[in-house]
Enzyme design. Sequence first.
Site, PDB file in Angstrom:
ATOM      1  N   TYR A 192       0.858  -1.185   0.000  1.00  0.00           N
ATOM      2  CA  TYR A 192       0.000   0.000   0.000  1.00  0.00           C
ATOM      3  C   TYR A 192       0.891   1.231   0.000  1.00  0.00           C
ATOM      4  CZ  TYR A 192      -3.429   3.463   1.674  1.00  0.00           C
ATOM      5  OH  TYR A 192      -4.247   4.563   1.808  1.00  0.00           O
ATOM      6  N   ASP A 241       9.310   3.151  -0.534  1.00  0.00           N
ATOM      7  CA  ASP A 241       8.262   3.801   0.252  1.00  0.00           C
ATOM      8  C   ASP A 241       8.502   3.420   1.709  1.00  0.00           C
ATOM      9  OD1 ASP A 241       6.080   4.783   1.505  1.00  0.00           O
ATOM     10  OD2 ASP A 241       4.588   3.726   0.290  1.00  0.00           O
ATOM     11  N   LYS A 243       4.356   9.180   8.624  1.00  0.00           N
ATOM     12  CA  LYS A 243       4.170   8.565   9.950  1.00  0.00           C
ATOM     13  C   LYS A 243       5.169   9.093  10.999  1.00  0.00           C
ATOM     14  CE  LYS A 243       1.244   4.973   8.274  1.00  0.00           C
ATOM     15  NZ  LYS A 243       1.273   4.352   6.967  1.00  0.00           N
TER      16      LYS A 243
HETATM   17  C1  LIG Z   1       0.577   4.796   5.674  1.00  0.00           C
HETATM   18  C2  LIG Z   1       1.282   4.570   4.421  1.00  0.00           C
HETATM   19  C3  LIG Z   1       1.126   5.411   3.304  1.00  0.00           C
HETATM   20  C4  LIG Z   1       0.110   6.522   3.272  1.00  0.00           C
HETATM   21  O1  LIG Z   1       0.368   7.515   4.206  1.00  0.00           O
HETATM   22  P1  LIG Z   1      -0.833   8.503   4.634  1.00  0.00           P
HETATM   23  O2  LIG Z   1      -0.176   9.471   5.547  1.00  0.00           O
HETATM   24  O3  LIG Z   1      -1.852   7.631   5.287  1.00  0.00           O
HETATM   25  O4  LIG Z   1      -1.352   9.128   3.395  1.00  0.00           O
HETATM   26  C5  LIG Z   1       1.932   5.205   2.205  1.00  0.00           C
HETATM   27  N1  LIG Z   1       2.815   4.209   2.173  1.00  0.00           N
HETATM   28  C6  LIG Z   1       2.983   3.364   3.210  1.00  0.00           C
HETATM   29  C7  LIG Z   1       4.014   2.284   3.130  1.00  0.00           C
HETATM   30  C8  LIG Z   1       2.208   3.503   4.357  1.00  0.00           C
HETATM   31  O5  LIG Z   1       2.356   2.642   5.363  1.00  0.00           O
END
Ligand SMILES: *Cc1c(COP(=O)(O)O)cnc(C)c1O
Length: 430
Positions: A143, A238, A266
């Site tokens: 994701y 990511d 995060k």
């Molecule tokens: C949480 C997450 C996102 C999205 O971040 P948001 O701040 O919720 O938009 C993207 N990539 C990864 C790997 C994530 O865990």
Amino acid sequence: MTSQNQILFEQSQHLIPGGVNSPVRAFRSVGGTPIFFKKGLGSKLWDVDGKEYIDYINSWGPMIVGHAHPEVIAAVQAVAANSLSFGAPTGLELEMAETINKLVPSMEQIRLVSSGTEATMSAIRVARGFTGRSKLVKFEGCYHGHADSLLVKAGSGLLTFGEPDSAGVPAEVAANTLTLPYNNVEQLEALFKQSGDEIACVIIEPVVGNMNLVKPTEAFLKALRDLCTKHGSVLIFDEVMTGFRVHLGGAQALYGIKPDMTTLGKVIGGGLPVGAFGGRKDIMSGLAPLGKVYQAGTLSGNPVAVTAGLKTLELIQAPDFHKNLTVQTQKLVDGLMAAAKKIGVTFSAQSVGGMFGLYFSEACPTCFDEVMTSDKAAFNVFFHSMLDSGIYLGPSAFEAGFVSAAHTDGDIATTIAAAEKAFQVILSTK
Ligand SMILES: *Cc1c(COP(=O)(O)O)cnc(C)c1O
């Protein structure tokens, strides 16, 4: 008796779709009423009915130093008094860029945004602008936020609903997104052989946390790095979840692989909205106002949010911070495994740094298809039994869990005792 949680959830559903502002919060996967919180401190949370929980979600990762850390709160309060936003540069943003560059040196240039979604969306645009190519490669179960081009076989909340694609994403957009199974070197090589020179970028969770926890094999990450280099495709790690959590320098430091670009979120905001993307200077200099790739944000680099992040990043640079976090998370995993074995429930678990995965299957999964074979019904029974005992886990069998520096040995022992009870409930319902 109707609880405050039930009343709030009931009323919220009239005005907020599903009663929540992010789908997984609705407990659809596990059933029951979502918990509405009013307070957190350290490893603990309190809901609107006054019930106490040990928190293993940590706001899905950001609260790595624990809730309401006094130094973070004090820093935020102090900077907030100078105005909440300027929409103009501040020295705090430079400090943040310097901190990121020091901890994640592959990020030679950095731009701040307000969420992980914005970070990945922008990184992909920059990669496409740099290469002049359109195709994007991602992996099943990963994701990367909810941008259109990334909602193709995405994980997290989408997995929970058993819906691989989102309605509202045009087929034309999805057509440029190619998906491959995680940890599969052969298929990766085959794809690059076939269309490597059309691939603008590959985006990957270097440790997956959005289809439950899945670890990469070193061979897979190495093949990925080599193929991207060979074909001139931009490799994007990511690290929105793994950044500052699996290691101070992220998964790229843990596995010794240097991506071309990295996205963060995060932990970097310490609980306030901050994201970042960055990487090779030659790629990042394609961004406006230097280059032709447009990207902007009214609240990007917001002083209050950046301050919460900076203070959090300062705290996690304390000696042995990640070593201790890793040990503590491993203690939890070991204790849960031992409890399951003692009771006789099919279960496995693993951790990387301060992230962990719990699976109701014989072995830890290595890709999406394996994740899907775990016993979801058993997880749901486990989840609700743990919740009753005051242990707050992610409300889905497809989410990783998070330990913070505030989690004590006592918290872990309480959690393992609750798990023994939960495993017994699972046995009795079989
Ligand atoms: C949480 C997450 C996102 C999205 O971040 P948001 O701040 O919720 O938009 C993207 N990539 C990864 C790997 C994530 O865990």
